[in-house]
Motif scaffolding. Sequence first.
Motif, PDB file in Angstrom:
ATOM      1  N   PRO A   2     -18.289  10.223 -18.406  1.00 11.20           N
ATOM      2  CA  PRO A   2     -17.143  10.648 -19.141  1.00 11.20           C
ATOM      3  C   PRO A   2     -17.081   9.896 -20.363  1.00 11.20           C
ATOM      4  O   PRO A   2     -16.943   8.587 -20.225  1.00 11.20           O
ATOM      5  CB  PRO A   2     -16.173  10.978 -18.340  1.00 11.20           C
ATOM      6  CG  PRO A   2     -16.088   9.685 -17.056  1.00 11.20           C
ATOM      7  CD  PRO A   2     -17.594   9.649 -17.015  1.00 11.20           C
ATOM      8  N   TRP A   3     -16.786  10.400 -21.307  1.00  8.83           N
ATOM      9  CA  TRP A   3     -16.266   9.779 -22.740  1.00  8.83           C
ATOM     10  C   TRP A   3     -14.833  10.477 -22.971  1.00  8.83           C
ATOM     11  O   TRP A   3     -14.658  11.221 -23.775  1.00  8.83           O
ATOM     12  CB  TRP A   3     -17.371  10.239 -23.978  1.00  8.83           C
ATOM     13  CG  TRP A   3     -18.568   9.623 -23.870  1.00  8.83           C
ATOM     14  CD1 TRP A   3     -19.666   9.890 -23.092  1.00  8.83           C
ATOM     15  CD2 TRP A   3     -18.834   8.268 -24.419  1.00  8.83           C
ATOM     16  NE1 TRP A   3     -20.565   9.263 -23.201  1.00  8.83           N
ATOM     17  CE2 TRP A   3     -20.258   7.986 -23.988  1.00  8.83           C
ATOM     18  CE3 TRP A   3     -18.302   7.390 -24.938  1.00  8.83           C
ATOM     19  CZ2 TRP A   3     -21.140   6.882 -24.493  1.00  8.83           C
ATOM     20  CZ3 TRP A   3     -18.896   6.183 -25.374  1.00  8.83           C
ATOM     21  CH2 TRP A   3     -20.427   5.991 -25.117  1.00  8.83           C
ATOM     22  N   PRO A   4     -13.932   9.656 -22.496  1.00 11.94           N
ATOM     23  CA  PRO A   4     -12.455   9.975 -22.758  1.00 11.94           C
ATOM     24  C   PRO A   4     -12.146  10.128 -24.320  1.00 11.94           C
ATOM     25  O   PRO A   4     -11.436  10.908 -24.473  1.00 11.94           O
ATOM     26  CB  PRO A   4     -11.604   9.306 -22.100  1.00 11.94           C
ATOM     27  CG  PRO A   4     -12.806   8.538 -20.906  1.00 11.94           C
ATOM     28  CD  PRO A   4     -14.015   8.540 -21.485  1.00 11.94           C
ATOM     29  N   GLU A   5     -12.803   9.265 -24.843  1.00 13.47           N
ATOM     30  CA  GLU A   5     -12.499   9.211 -26.239  1.00 13.47           C
ATOM     31  C   GLU A   5     -12.947  10.630 -27.140  1.00 13.47           C
ATOM     32  O   GLU A   5     -12.269  10.645 -28.047  1.00 13.47           O
ATOM     33  CB  GLU A   5     -13.190   8.087 -27.039  1.00 13.47           C
ATOM     34  CG  GLU A   5     -13.018   6.688 -26.393  1.00 13.47           C
ATOM     35  CD  GLU A   5     -14.138   6.324 -25.248  1.00 13.47           C
ATOM     36  OE1 GLU A   5     -14.397   5.148 -25.379  1.00 13.47           O
ATOM     37  OE2 GLU A   5     -14.415   7.288 -24.574  1.00 13.47           O
ATOM     38  N   LEU A   6     -13.722  11.183 -26.302  1.00 17.35           N
ATOM     39  CA  LEU A   6     -14.222  12.545 -27.207  1.00 17.35           C
ATOM     40  C   LEU A   6     -13.790  13.581 -26.346  1.00 17.35           C
ATOM     41  O   LEU A   6     -14.148  14.735 -26.709  1.00 17.35           O
ATOM     42  CB  LEU A   6     -15.857  12.387 -27.085  1.00 17.35           C
ATOM     43  CG  LEU A   6     -16.533  11.157 -27.711  1.00 17.35           C
ATOM     44  CD1 LEU A   6     -18.101  11.278 -27.511  1.00 17.35           C
ATOM     45  CD2 LEU A   6     -15.954  11.340 -29.159  1.00 17.35           C
ATOM     46  N   GLY A   7     -12.633  13.424 -25.390  1.00 16.39           N
ATOM     47  CA  GLY A   7     -12.189  14.711 -24.800  1.00 16.39           C
ATOM     48  C   GLY A   7     -12.384  14.836 -23.616  1.00 16.39           C
ATOM     49  O   GLY A   7     -12.035  15.856 -22.633  1.00 16.39           O
ATOM     50  N   ASP A   8     -13.373  14.058 -22.586  1.00 16.84           N
ATOM     51  CA  ASP A   8     -13.606  14.219 -21.016  1.00 16.84           C
ATOM     52  C   ASP A   8     -12.403  13.692 -20.328  1.00 16.84           C
ATOM     53  O   ASP A   8     -11.799  12.879 -20.707  1.00 16.84           O
ATOM     54  CB  ASP A   8     -14.691  13.386 -20.889  1.00 16.84           C
ATOM     55  CG  ASP A   8     -16.227  14.204 -21.454  1.00 16.84           C
ATOM     56  OD1 ASP A   8     -16.184  15.229 -21.663  1.00 16.84           O
ATOM     57  OD2 ASP A   8     -17.225  13.348 -21.835  1.00 16.84           O
ATOM     58  N   ALA A   9     -12.193  14.194 -19.324  1.00 16.71           N
ATOM     59  CA  ALA A   9     -11.266  13.646 -18.364  1.00 16.71           C
ATOM     60  C   ALA A   9     -11.810  12.300 -17.788  1.00 16.71           C
ATOM     61  O   ALA A   9     -13.114  12.241 -17.759  1.00 16.71           O
ATOM     62  CB  ALA A   9     -11.042  14.451 -17.060  1.00 16.71           C
ATOM     63  N   PRO A  10     -11.078  11.186 -17.701  1.00 22.10           N
ATOM     64  CA  PRO A  10     -11.403   9.904 -17.310  1.00 22.10           C
ATOM     65  C   PRO A  10     -12.156   9.965 -15.943  1.00 22.10           C
ATOM     66  O   PRO A  10     -12.098  11.158 -15.222  1.00 22.10           O
ATOM     67  CB  PRO A  10     -10.143   9.079 -17.272  1.00 22.10           C
ATOM     68  CG  PRO A  10      -9.071   9.865 -18.033  1.00 22.10           C
ATOM     69  CD  PRO A  10      -9.639  11.284 -17.926  1.00 22.10           C
ATOM     70  N   LEU A  11     -13.000   9.003 -15.783  1.00 21.68           N
ATOM     71  CA  LEU A  11     -13.816   8.839 -14.476  1.00 21.68           C
ATOM     72  C   LEU A  11     -12.963   9.018 -13.272  1.00 21.68           C
ATOM     73  O   LEU A  11     -13.349   9.724 -12.219  1.00 21.68           O
ATOM     74  CB  LEU A  11     -14.548   7.563 -14.416  1.00 21.68           C
ATOM     75  CG  LEU A  11     -15.428   7.236 -13.175  1.00 21.68           C
ATOM     76  CD1 LEU A  11     -16.648   8.590 -13.162  1.00 21.68           C
ATOM     77  CD2 LEU A  11     -16.044   5.960 -13.151  1.00 21.68           C
ATOM     78  N   ASP A  12     -11.718   8.377 -13.117  1.00 18.63           N
ATOM     79  CA  ASP A  12     -10.860   8.521 -11.787  1.00 18.63           C
ATOM     80  C   ASP A  12     -10.498   9.917 -11.552  1.00 18.63           C
ATOM     81  O   ASP A  12     -10.382  10.286 -10.643  1.00 18.63           O
ATOM     82  CB  ASP A  12      -9.841   7.453 -11.849  1.00 18.63           C
ATOM     83  CG  ASP A  12      -8.741   7.831 -13.044  1.00 18.63           C
ATOM     84  OD1 ASP A  12      -9.407   8.579 -14.073  1.00 18.63           O
ATOM     85  OD2 ASP A  12      -7.799   7.052 -13.408  1.00 18.63           O
ATOM     86  N   GLU A  13     -10.264  10.644 -12.632  1.00 16.41           N
ATOM     87  CA  GLU A  13      -9.979  12.053 -12.498  1.00 16.41           C
ATOM     88  C   GLU A  13     -11.044  12.888 -12.354  1.00 16.41           C
ATOM     89  O   GLU A  13     -10.884  13.749 -11.574  1.00 16.41           O
ATOM     90  CB  GLU A  13      -9.335  12.558 -14.039  1.00 16.41           C
ATOM     91  CG  GLU A  13      -8.638  14.018 -14.096  1.00 16.41           C
ATOM     92  CD  GLU A  13      -8.077  14.342 -15.117  1.00 16.41           C
ATOM     93  OE1 GLU A  13      -7.953  15.407 -15.430  1.00 16.41           O
ATOM     94  OE2 GLU A  13      -7.328  13.389 -15.939  1.00 16.41           O
ATOM     95  N   GLN A  14     -12.079  12.389 -12.667  1.00 12.16           N
ATOM     96  CA  GLN A  14     -13.449  13.333 -12.239  1.00 12.16           C
ATOM     97  C   GLN A  14     -13.692  13.116 -10.988  1.00 12.16           C
ATOM     98  O   GLN A  14     -14.212  14.097 -10.347  1.00 12.16           O
ATOM     99  CB  GLN A  14     -14.664  12.901 -13.037  1.00 12.16           C
ATOM    100  CG  GLN A  14     -14.608  12.996 -14.554  1.00 12.16           C
ATOM    101  CD  GLN A  14     -14.906  14.497 -15.177  1.00 12.16           C
ATOM    102  OE1 GLN A  14     -15.183  15.192 -14.538  1.00 12.16           O
ATOM    103  NE2 GLN A  14     -14.555  14.401 -16.458  1.00 12.16           N
TER     104      GLN A  14
END
Length: 675
Positions: A44-56
């Motif tokens: 994921p790219w949280p900076e671009l709007g994805d949920a962070p890896l731990d949330e995924q």
Amino acid sequence: MQPLWIHHYSLHLRSPAGPNRRSSRTSLEGILLLRDGGFACLQPWPELGDAPLDEQLSLLRRGRSSPLIARTFACLSADAAARRANHSLFLNLSIPKSHATVTHDADFPALAAAGFSSVKLKASSDDPSLPDKLARASAAGLSIRIDANNTGTIPAWLALAPWAHAIDFLEDPLPWDPASWSQLKQLTAFRLALDRLPDNSSATSGFDVRVLKPALDNPAAWTLRPEPVVFTSYMDHPVGQAWAAAEAARWPLPQLDAGLLTHHLFEPDAFLEAIHSNGPQLLAPPGTGLGFDLLLANLPWQRLERSSPLPSPPSHSPTDFSNPDAPGILLSNPRAPLNPAPPPNAIPHGHLAFATSGSTSSTPSIVCLSRHAFLANAAAVNAWLLASPDDLWLCPLPSFHVGGMSIHARAFLSKSPVVPMPARWNPHDFTALVSDSSATLSSLVPAQLHDLTTEGCRAPSSLRAILIGGGALPPSLAAAAANLGWPILATYGMTEASSQIATAKPAAHPCQLVLLPCWDARIAPDGRLAIRGTPLLSGFLQLSPDGSWQLSSPLDPDGWFLTNDRAKLDGRSLSFSGRADRTVKILGELVNLDAIESALALAGMPPAAGAVIASPHPRRGASLILFTEASETEARAWTAAANAALPPFAAILEIRANSLLPRSPLGKIRHSLLL
């Protein structure tokens, strides 16, 4: 459900400046996934709007989905299928050439000499080094793409207007807003490329190029859009980079230079060193599936444990597919029971008997399909869709219809769960149930798809394909569905064929029908389509004059079944030019217009006093109109009595009384001249 295995990885960027204008990270974290022999990556790219890896990861543990997870599972399924077949996902495919991605200064003449025709600069509109880079890249004969990651301003872009001739496009030049993007287009000559959209937003205009990232985007949703596309990787693991390349290679339409060469942006490791390119051309990784066979096999994998046991989705098949010789079963609409109906012993053992949708006459027509034939069709569709235990079917169609029962057959073979829809159709309920269940596959009739588009329902991210059958799919409806993200595939089929005969290819044009591998087809001298294959019916169960039920086969001695559809074959591609009889599809059901006129005659309409015509209808597919020379009062009386005896979908909805009917010299009504 197959267990899910994961492996954590880190990628380290060569440049200390970070990957883009929205991120300064130089270390990127993600996971590789393994399920049922297939591999994929999720970064994921949280900076671009994805949920962070731990949330995924939390979503994965709970059996939930996200846009990234949905595409990750599509990759898992495709890779697993290719590895099981012992071939590469790139077999017989060509990877498009790519632009050069530049995150810092570059030797532009050297890039041009290496064969690149375009470069992509990661920069904002206020980057003071940008004019110099534009000048040097342009002098080298390179076309320039600028990726601003939504960080620019209109005044700053206007200052670069003198370089419009050298700029291929601006990617995400401003935060997405249709009005501001349109203003920038009006004030400059720049082409604008759209990459990411905010959650729950849509875009149908205001941009000239669509950037597709297979890690996040389903390319099938964009095959009907007019804008050219650019496939790019997600700057993720080489497995993900290979997935982006495979999806780009499968794209059936012209495309611009891709952005698939990102491996050189990272510090090398064993996987990155296994990726090779020749100038702008990425080379397919050797091996099966997406490649990297030995490297993936030697990784330490960790099983992902569920955070809590998931309840089994409600799934109940109306018949036992595990026993091909089970007693025969009659499947008909319980709200419109057959009368007369065959006794149970009249249905052959091992068969499913369907009352066909064209049964609007007094004598029912019943199609008998062996379970073996039915499962042969289901296996062909599963192979076409790369269906696996990872999939979850949502079934909004009745099981007494071949379309609904075929979902249960496919799920039985792929060991996939099935979630049924409530009895009453509602587009918002369907959309919510897809989202809540994380369904990946479903099947609808065109009227249901029309409801989804009319209500503006956007496709949940978990879906990867929806089969559209039971009637023709108008291109305008397909385009409206694609704009809302619905990954639709047109189908052509019939009860006599155990469901599907031809289906659009995933990631291809959703209306282009291609014969499934289980079928042979030819065009008869009168232009009608003939088919032959294992899924064909055993015969029609018909009531004989002596009151007994007899099975009669419509197949010729060589096993061919002649349909009433006029068609054209171009290799395995199939198209249609109409029907050879007076039947139409309404709400997914086949209606015989001669039978409707017979119902009117039984209601008192004199011979040749009226004609029933089907007029196109945006939701129903067709709407029935009675033309008659009789008075309005008489016509209404006949119509009311006929409609009471007909199924609701076959009702006459419009009357045109006191009409002069065109006739032949012998007095026969010329139906073709009425509309």
